[in-house]
Motif scaffolding. Structure first.
Motif, PDB file in Angstrom:
ATOM      1  N   ARG A 215       9.963   4.386  20.774  1.00 23.26           N
ATOM      2  CA  ARG A 215      10.687   4.592  22.026  1.00 23.26           C
ATOM      3  C   ARG A 215      12.187   4.577  21.730  1.00 23.26           C
ATOM      4  NH1 ARG A 215       6.982  -0.334  23.867  1.00 23.26           N
ATOM      5  NH2 ARG A 215       8.022  -0.998  21.956  1.00 23.26           N
ATOM      6  N   PRO A 216      13.012   5.123  22.625  1.00 19.07           N
ATOM      7  CA  PRO A 216      14.460   5.158  22.361  1.00 19.07           C
ATOM      8  C   PRO A 216      15.068   3.784  22.103  1.00 19.07           C
ATOM      9  CG  PRO A 216      13.912   6.605  24.186  1.00 19.07           C
ATOM     10  CD  PRO A 216      12.657   5.855  23.858  1.00 19.07           C
ATOM     11  N   SER A 217      14.469   2.740  22.675  1.00 16.55           N
ATOM     12  CA  SER A 217      15.020   1.394  22.517  1.00 16.55           C
ATOM     13  C   SER A 217      14.518   0.683  21.261  1.00 16.55           C
ATOM     14  CB  SER A 217      14.672   0.540  23.740  1.00 16.55           C
ATOM     15  OG  SER A 217      13.264   0.502  23.926  1.00 16.55           O
ATOM     16  N   ASP A 218      13.522   1.241  20.588  1.00 21.00           N
ATOM     17  CA  ASP A 218      12.932   0.578  19.421  1.00 21.00           C
ATOM     18  C   ASP A 218      13.863   0.626  18.210  1.00 21.00           C
ATOM     19  OD1 ASP A 218      10.652  -0.048  20.820  1.00 21.00           O
ATOM     20  OD2 ASP A 218       9.506   1.678  20.099  1.00 21.00           O
ATOM     21  N   ILE A 219      13.712  -0.391  17.360  1.00 22.38           N
ATOM     22  CA  ILE A 219      14.474  -0.462  16.110  1.00 22.38           C
ATOM     23  C   ILE A 219      13.492  -0.564  14.953  1.00 22.38           C
ATOM     24  CG2 ILE A 219      16.116  -1.808  14.733  1.00 22.38           C
ATOM     25  CD1 ILE A 219      17.348  -2.763  17.371  1.00 22.38           C
ATOM     26  N   LEU A 220      13.596   0.349  14.018  1.00 20.07           N
ATOM     27  CA  LEU A 220      12.770   0.326  12.818  1.00 20.07           C
ATOM     28  C   LEU A 220      13.369  -0.696  11.853  1.00 20.07           C
ATOM     29  CD1 LEU A 220      10.346   1.889  11.500  1.00 20.07           C
ATOM     30  CD2 LEU A 220      12.075   3.300  10.357  1.00 20.07           C
ATOM     31  N   LEU A 221      12.578  -1.708  11.488  1.00 18.38           N
ATOM     32  CA  LEU A 221      13.074  -2.780  10.624  1.00 18.38           C
ATOM     33  C   LEU A 221      12.443  -2.677   9.243  1.00 18.38           C
ATOM     34  CD1 LEU A 221      14.601  -5.458  10.124  1.00 18.38           C
ATOM     35  CD2 LEU A 221      12.565  -6.651  10.989  1.00 18.38           C
ATOM     36  N   PHE A 222      13.253  -2.356   8.244  1.00 21.87           N
ATOM     37  CA  PHE A 222      12.770  -2.341   6.863  1.00 21.87           C
ATOM     38  C   PHE A 222      12.747  -3.784   6.358  1.00 21.87           C
ATOM     39  CE2 PHE A 222      14.406   1.932   7.477  1.00 21.87           C
ATOM     40  CZ  PHE A 222      13.377   2.699   6.944  1.00 21.87           C
ATOM     41  N   VAL A 223      11.560  -4.271   6.021  1.00 20.58           N
ATOM     42  CA  VAL A 223      11.420  -5.663   5.597  1.00 20.58           C
ATOM     43  C   VAL A 223      11.550  -5.812   4.084  1.00 20.58           C
ATOM     44  CG1 VAL A 223       9.972  -6.218   7.586  1.00 20.58           C
ATOM     45  CG2 VAL A 223       8.897  -5.514   5.430  1.00 20.58           C
ATOM     46  N   ASP A 224      11.878  -4.747   3.389  1.00 18.59           N
ATOM     47  CA  ASP A 224      12.089  -4.803   1.944  1.00 18.59           C
ATOM     48  C   ASP A 224      13.141  -5.866   1.616  1.00 18.59           C
ATOM     49  OD1 ASP A 224      11.340  -2.227   3.029  1.00 18.59           O
ATOM     50  OD2 ASP A 224      11.437  -1.429   1.004  1.00 18.59           O
ATOM     51  N   HIS A 225      12.928  -6.602   0.536  1.00 13.90           N
ATOM     52  CA  HIS A 225      13.934  -7.577   0.114  1.00 13.90           C
ATOM     53  C   HIS A 225      15.233  -6.882  -0.287  1.00 13.90           C
ATOM     54  CE1 HIS A 225      11.286 -11.057   0.236  1.00 13.90           C
ATOM     55  NE2 HIS A 225      10.353 -10.302  -0.285  1.00 13.90           N
ATOM     56  N   LYS A 248      17.023   4.458  15.278  1.00 13.29           N
ATOM     57  CA  LYS A 248      17.818   3.259  15.024  1.00 13.29           C
ATOM     58  C   LYS A 248      17.056   2.375  14.040  1.00 13.29           C
ATOM     59  CE  LYS A 248      18.327   1.888  19.338  1.00 13.29           C
ATOM     60  NZ  LYS A 248      17.743   2.968  20.141  1.00 13.29           N
ATOM     61  N   TRP A 249      17.780   1.801  13.078  1.00 11.71           N
ATOM     62  CA  TRP A 249      17.087   1.025  12.060  1.00 11.71           C
ATOM     63  C   TRP A 249      17.952  -0.127  11.558  1.00 11.71           C
ATOM     64  CZ3 TRP A 249      18.892   0.657   6.976  1.00 11.71           C
ATOM     65  CH2 TRP A 249      19.909   1.557   6.620  1.00 11.71           C
ATOM     66  N   ALA A 250      17.276  -1.083  10.898  1.00 10.84           N
ATOM     67  CA  ALA A 250      17.947  -2.239  10.300  1.00 10.84           C
ATOM     68  C   ALA A 250      17.267  -2.555   8.976  1.00 10.84           C
ATOM     69  CB  ALA A 250      17.883  -3.441  11.241  1.00 10.84           C
ATOM     70  N   GLY A 251      17.968  -3.287   8.117  1.00 12.58           N
ATOM     71  CA  GLY A 251      17.389  -3.640   6.822  1.00 12.58           C
ATOM     72  C   GLY A 251      18.297  -4.593   6.073  1.00 12.58           C
ATOM     73  N   GLU A 252      18.032  -4.759   4.790  1.00 10.77           N
ATOM     74  CA  GLU A 252      18.867  -5.621   3.963  1.00 10.77           C
ATOM     75  C   GLU A 252      18.852  -5.136   2.523  1.00 10.77           C
ATOM     76  OE1 GLU A 252      16.987  -9.535   2.530  1.00 10.77           O
ATOM     77  OE2 GLU A 252      16.095  -9.262   4.513  1.00 10.77           O
ATOM     78  N   GLY A 253      19.861  -5.571   1.754  1.00 10.47           N
ATOM     79  CA  GLY A 253      19.907  -5.168   0.358  1.00 10.47           C
ATOM     80  C   GLY A 253      21.265  -5.431  -0.269  1.00 10.47           C
ATOM     81  N   THR A 254      21.364  -5.124  -1.542  1.00 10.22           N
ATOM     82  CA  THR A 254      22.602  -5.300  -2.304  1.00 10.22           C
ATOM     83  C   THR A 254      23.384  -3.999  -2.246  1.00 10.22           C
ATOM     84  OG1 THR A 254      21.437  -6.839  -3.764  1.00 10.22           O
ATOM     85  CG2 THR A 254      23.549  -5.993  -4.542  1.00 10.22           C
ATOM     86  N   ILE A 255      24.254  -3.896  -1.259  1.00  8.92           N
ATOM     87  CA  ILE A 255      24.878  -2.614  -0.936  1.00  8.92           C
ATOM     88  C   ILE A 255      25.827  -2.128  -2.022  1.00  8.92           C
ATOM     89  CG2 ILE A 255      26.885  -3.524   0.313  1.00  8.92           C
ATOM     90  CD1 ILE A 255      26.262  -1.235   2.411  1.00  8.92           C
ATOM     91  N   ALA A 256      26.272  -3.025  -2.894  1.00  8.58           N
ATOM     92  CA  ALA A 256      27.147  -2.589  -3.990  1.00  8.58           C
ATOM     93  C   ALA A 256      26.460  -1.571  -4.890  1.00  8.58           C
ATOM     94  CB  ALA A 256      27.593  -3.794  -4.811  1.00  8.58           C
ATOM     95  N   GLN A 257      25.131  -1.509  -4.834  1.00  3.24           N
ATOM     96  CA  GLN A 257      24.395  -0.557  -5.664  1.00  3.24           C
ATOM     97  C   GLN A 257      24.680   0.893  -5.280  1.00  3.24           C
ATOM     98  OE1 GLN A 257      20.570  -3.297  -5.327  1.00  3.24           O
ATOM     99  NE2 GLN A 257      20.153  -1.620  -6.740  1.00  3.24           N
ATOM    100  N   ILE A 258      25.131   1.120  -4.035  1.00  4.02           N
ATOM    101  CA  ILE A 258      25.427   2.501  -3.627  1.00  4.02           C
ATOM    102  C   ILE A 258      26.870   2.656  -3.153  1.00  4.02           C
ATOM    103  CG2 ILE A 258      23.027   2.901  -2.961  1.00  4.02           C
ATOM    104  CD1 ILE A 258      24.147   2.875   0.011  1.00  4.02           C
ATOM    105  N   ALA A 259      27.701   1.648  -3.386  1.00  2.00           N
ATOM    106  CA  ALA A 259      29.058   1.659  -2.830  1.00  2.00           C
ATOM    107  C   ALA A 259      29.918   2.788  -3.380  1.00  2.00           C
ATOM    108  CB  ALA A 259      29.735   0.310  -3.089  1.00  2.00           C
ATOM    109  N   ASP A 260      29.515   3.370  -4.504  1.00  2.00           N
ATOM    110  CA  ASP A 260      30.298   4.458  -5.096  1.00  2.00           C
ATOM    111  C   ASP A 260      29.848   5.832  -4.614  1.00  2.00           C
ATOM    112  OD1 ASP A 260      27.825   4.416  -6.297  1.00  2.00           O
ATOM    113  OD2 ASP A 260      28.565   4.842  -8.322  1.00  2.00           O
TER     114      ASP A 260
END
Length: 466
Positions: A215-225, A248-260
């Protein structure tokens, strides 16, 4: 064939339970859904309940197969249930992230129940067969390594068996999904450090998302470490798909891996509403995570890139490491204020299975072994460079300080990335730190003078409030 009953163990007090259910909109851990689908395929009619008075009363009435899932903090709550219900022998399986590191010991201490070590994906049939035969007891572990590449054949992708249609998953605004298991980083305080990475293919992920009927209000949550277990080609494909669907989505990770990679950052920022990134420690030289070392060393540049593409980041930071002293809390506050960061502050916890916990045990520095104390408010070991009281007061003060400066960050974020993303970050920060800081103030009222000491020191060195 029968009924099965899930009990999800999350040890929270009343306030924390309400917050957890609010922030995740009542959705259970994804692993429960995965096993639910396998049970449905086996002919069972599973029920799902969280640890609560209502849940445990239902458990006492239930006479069929019982599966108990416990996170790290839930282990002792789970064992209390086992001890209080001796008739569960032969029909209960206890497992989960908190159980796996101590599964061998528990199997010896509780020989009449089944203890599962690791993930049980594709292995439920073995458990139900043993249950039917009256032999469900002892230590179980999956004979096959985790292989998310084989998930195209999992029952959760079968319209007749999928957990996605269960009301508790269907009604939630949060839609969990897993693309990878394991982690490419090797942080010593994490129990999955260096764990082998396994990935789903994009076609399987798309099929899962399509089944959710978002639905438009839903958020896809990536549970990957760590979402950045995916390589850049895979991330490009993922972000292209999410953006084409305006998901719309959310997640987590070590963003420095793609900072370049500015192209990836731009795609990531389009519809991401929240991302938890590991900053952890301002002083650390992460031998196991060069990406986090690179993040600390180049933080100003990386932060500028992230904000350019309006990526809503909550930075995970830990307190109470062996390298920390009183000065650390003051420096963290200055750093947060200078960069106007949204943060998720953690008192470092020696989680079962981590190198950090093993070190503390060997050095005799653990002061509390009850898993329920491994929360946001307790310190369960002796620090090396300061007293326990000073460490707790510093944690409490920093959480309170972050709460008092929240409006300033909300305004800055709203100007940069809009009201929705700014409000999401503010809400997460409130749930993560503001209210736990208030709880700590009640738990440790005797440390009020120590907290005041930190505030006075901070004002003296920054001129704030002078």
């Amino acid at each position: 064939m029968g009924n099965a009953y899930f009990e999800q163990i999350n040890p929270f007090d009343t306030v924390q339970r309400a917050l957890r259910d609010g922030s995740f909109h009542g959705v259970p851990h994804l692993g429960i859904g995965i096993l639910y689908s396998e049970l449905v395929q086996e002919g069972y009619k599973p029920s799902i309940a969280a640890l609560s008075k209502k849940g445990t009363e239902a458990l006492e009435r239930h006479r069929g197969l019982v599966l108990i899932s416990a996170i790290d903090r839930g282990v002792d709550d789970a064992l209390e249930i086992i001890r209080a219900n001796p008739d569960l022998g032969g029909r209960v399986v206890i497992g989960g992230q908190g159980i796996t590191p101590i599964a061998n010991r528990l199997a010896g201490e509780y020989p009449n129940i089944a203890v599962y070590s690791g993930r049980a994906d594709f292995d439920v049939q073995r458990l139900t067969t043993d249950y039917d035969n009256g032999t469900l007891a002892g230590l179980y572990c999956n004979q096959n390594k985790v292989n998310l590449g084989g998930y195209c054949a999992h029952p959760s992708l079968d319209e007749q068996a999928t957990y996605r249609v269960h009301p508790i998953f269907n009604r939630s605004l949060i839609k969990p999904i897993e693309m990878t298991s394991g982690c490419s980083q090797n942080c010593e305080f994490c129990p999955i450090a260096g764990e082998r990475i396994s990935k789903k293919d994009m076609a399987t992920v798309i099929k899962e998302i399509e089944m959710m009927k978002l639905r438009p209000s839903d958020i896809l949550l990536f549970v990957d470490h760590n979402l950045f277990n995916l390589n850049k080609r895979e991330l490009n494909n993922l972000f292209d798909y999410l953006n084409s669907r305006k998901i719309k989505w959310a997640g987590e990770g070590t963003i420095a891996q793609i900072a370049d990679d500015e192209q990836l950052l731009e795609k990531m920022g389009k519809h991401c509403v929240s991302f938890l990134a590991g900053l952890e420690d301002l002083d650390a030289n992460y031998a196991g995570s060069p990406a986090k070392t690179r993040l600390v060393d180049n933080f100003d540049k990386i932060l500028q890139q992230i904000r350019r593409y309006k990526i809503p980041i909550s930075w995970s930071m830990v307190m109470g490491l062996d390298t920390h002293d009183e000065e650390t809390f003051l420096r963290m506050a200055e750093f947060i204020d200078e960069h106007k960061l949204n943060v998720n502050l953690h008192i470092i916890q020696p989680r079962s299975g981590s190198k950090f916990q093993q070190q503390l045990i060997e050095e005799g520095r653990m002061t509390e072994t009850d898993s329920r104390a491994r929360d946001r408010c307790h310190l369960v070991y002796k620090p090396t460079l300061m007293s326990r009281e000073k460490a707790l007061a510093g944690c409490m003060w920093l959480k309170q300080h972050v709460g008092l400066t929240a409006v300033e960050r909300w305004v800055a974020n709203a100007a940069n990335m809009g009201i929705l993303k700014s409000s999401t970050l503010a809400g997460i920060e409130l749930l993560a730190d503001g209210l736990s800081g208030m709880r700590m103030a009640k738990l440790y009222s005797e440390l009020a003078k120590e907290v005041t000491w930190f505030e006075q020191k901070y004002r003296s060195r920054t001129g704030v409030g002078a």
